[in-house]
Design a protein around this motif. Structure first.
Motif, mmCIF file in Angstrom:
data_model
loop_
_atom_site.group_PDB
_atom_site.id
_atom_site.type_symbol
_atom_site.label_atom_id
_atom_site.label_comp_id
_atom_site.label_asym_id
_atom_site.label_seq_id
_atom_site.Cartn_x
_atom_site.Cartn_y
_atom_site.Cartn_z
ATOM 1 N N SER A 28 -59.870 71.162 -11.230
ATOM 2 C CA SER A 28 -61.092 71.562 -11.941
ATOM 3 C C SER A 28 -62.300 71.524 -10.983
ATOM 4 N N ASP A 29 -62.307 70.582 -10.012
ATOM 5 C CA ASP A 29 -63.372 70.556 -9.001
ATOM 6 C C ASP A 29 -63.396 71.859 -8.246
ATOM 7 N N ARG A 30 -62.197 72.220 -7.804
ATOM 8 C CA ARG A 30 -62.080 73.448 -7.028
ATOM 9 C C ARG A 30 -62.559 74.646 -7.848
ATOM 10 N N GLU A 73 -66.517 78.802 -8.881
ATOM 11 C CA GLU A 73 -67.427 79.488 -9.800
ATOM 12 C C GLU A 73 -68.833 79.549 -9.211
ATOM 13 N N GLN A 74 -69.270 78.400 -8.613
ATOM 14 C CA GLN A 74 -70.619 78.358 -8.024
ATOM 15 C C GLN A 74 -70.743 79.393 -6.930
ATOM 16 N N GLU A 127 -55.059 63.161 -11.703
ATOM 17 C CA GLU A 127 -55.723 63.332 -10.422
ATOM 18 C C GLU A 127 -55.703 64.790 -10.004
ATOM 19 N N GLY A 164 -57.874 66.869 -12.043
ATOM 20 C CA GLY A 164 -59.276 66.677 -11.641
ATOM 21 C C GLY A 164 -59.600 67.503 -10.423
ATOM 22 N N LYS A 165 -58.706 67.452 -9.437
ATOM 23 C CA LYS A 165 -58.928 68.210 -8.208
ATOM 24 C C LYS A 165 -59.040 69.688 -8.490
ATOM 25 N N ARG A 200 -64.688 74.659 -10.247
ATOM 26 C CA ARG A 200 -66.126 74.670 -10.398
ATOM 27 C C ARG A 200 -66.788 75.186 -9.117
ATOM 28 N N MET A 201 -66.279 74.687 -7.966
ATOM 29 C CA MET A 201 -66.837 75.127 -6.690
ATOM 30 C C MET A 201 -66.711 76.634 -6.564
#
Lengths: 240, 153
Positions: free
Chosen positions: B105-107, B112-113, B99, B102-103, B109-110
């Protein structure tokens, strides 16, 4: 001084006659009856309660029983058990007779050759009878030692027969001589004690030691008589 | 010597016979059976007690064996439980980790965007600034203003 042999004198207490033969109840008879009575009291009284954990008296009776049973087992083997009452009677009779004779003014019937001979004849006849009943005439092979060379038999067999027949004599003389000699010696030293007055302390000391020794002899001779009877019984049961 | 007085012999032998036979009778029928009975009963009692004792010992041994078996069972059960617990804990841990990963990696990605967007923005700004700078430079050199269209050319 008293005659040291005076103690062995027999005097009639109740005159009795049977078919012209004198069978008076004498002091010797009295002590035999006393002996039987004492043995009976000792054995029956000791076992009267028959407790699981024996007291002193009962232990003594059981020790006597165990002692004689052990003796018979060791000398005559397992088959000798049947004759235990006989052996036990013999042992107790002689032992008590010897010991009762140690009491001053008592009478020792085992110091009479005819009594010891009678006892020896009882033992001898019993053993011989047992032998003949168990083996019949094969009992006579007792006189032929195994492994003896044939030409020696004419010499060996008479010797064996003689030695067999002398058994009661040796038995009776051994007991009689021991008891008589001991008691005579005690009496002699006692006489010295009386004669010497103050210096009589020395023979008195000797007498004390002798009394202890005589007690030992009394027990030992009863034991010897019994063990020899057991050995004769062993011969009668097993032949060789 | 009184022992050699033959006249006393019959009496002595007679009474010896009577006394010895009496003694034998008493011992044979009364005294010795009594002793034998007592000894036998003692032996029997002892045997009974010994038997009972061995019975008790056997019982004690079976009890001990049962106790040890129960102990072993309890021990294995507890081990089982602790192992199960450990498994549960480790799976929970793994779940949580996943979990968390996952969190993260979400962060990531955000982030990076955002970074990408910021770079794009920065790029457009650079263009405007460089145009403005170029316009100002040209105006200073040539002395006349340049329109944006001219500059684009």
């Amino acid at each position: 001084m008293h005659d040291p042999l005076h103690q062995f004198e027999i005097h009639s207490l109740i005159p009795l006659k049977l078919e012209g033969v004198d069978i008076s109840f004498t002091n010797s008879s009295l002590f035999m009856v006393l002996t039987v009575a004492l043995i009976t009291i000792f054995l029956v009284g000791g076992m009267s309660r028959g407790k699981l954990i024996p007291g002193r008296w009962q232990s003594l009776v059981e020790m006597m029983y165990g002692f004689v049973a052990n003796l018979l087992d060791e000398t005559a083997g397992f088959k000798g058990r049947a004759y235990f009452p006989f052996i036990f009677s013999l042992f107790m009779f002689i032992l008590m007779g010897n010991l009762i004779g140690m009491i001053p003014y008592g009478f020792t019937f085992t110091s009479h050759i005819i009594v010891t001979f009678g006892l020896a004849m009882i033992a001898f006849c019993t053993a011989t009878l047992v032998g003949f009943i168990r083996h019949g005439f094969r009992y006579l092979t007792l006189f032929v030692p195994q492994g003896a060379p044939f030409y020696m038999l004419p010499l060996i067999v008479p010797i064996e027969i003689l030695s067999y027949l002398s058994r009661p004599i040796s038995l009776s003389v051994r007991l009689f001589a021991n008891m008589m000699a001991g008691h005579t010696m005690l009496k002699v030293f006692a006489g010295f004690t009386v004669i010497l007055g103050v210096f009589g302390i020395a023979p008195l000391a000797v007498n004390t030691v002798l009394t202890a020794f005589e007690l030992l002899v009394a027990v030992l001779q009863a034991y010897v008589f019994t063990i020899l009877t057991c050995i004769y019984l062993h011969d009668a049961i097993h032949l060789h | 010597m009184p022992q050699l007085d033959v006249t006393t012999f019959p009496s002595q032998l007679f009474w010896l016979g009577v006394c010895f036979l009496t003694l034998y009778g008493i011992l044979y029928y009364v005294a010795l059976p009594k002793v034998a009975r007592v000894l036998e009963s003692r032996e029997k009692t002892l045997e009974e007690k010994i038997n009972k004792a061995s019975l008790y010992r056997e019982e004690a041994e079976t009890l001990l064996a049962e106790y040890e078996a129960a102990l072993a069972r309890a021990r294995s059960e507890s081990q089982e439980k602790s192992r199960a617990m450990a498994r549960a804990v480790s799976s929970e841990l793994a779940h949580r980790q996943k979990e968390f990963l996952g969190k993260i990696s979400d962060r990531l990605r955000m982030g990076e965007q955002e970074l990408f967007r910021a770079r794009l923005e920065t790029g457009s700004h650079v263009k405007e600034v460089s145009r403005d700078v170029a316009q100002v430079i040209l105006e200073k050199i040539t002395g006349r203003p340049y329109s944006l269209e001219e500059l684009e050319k």
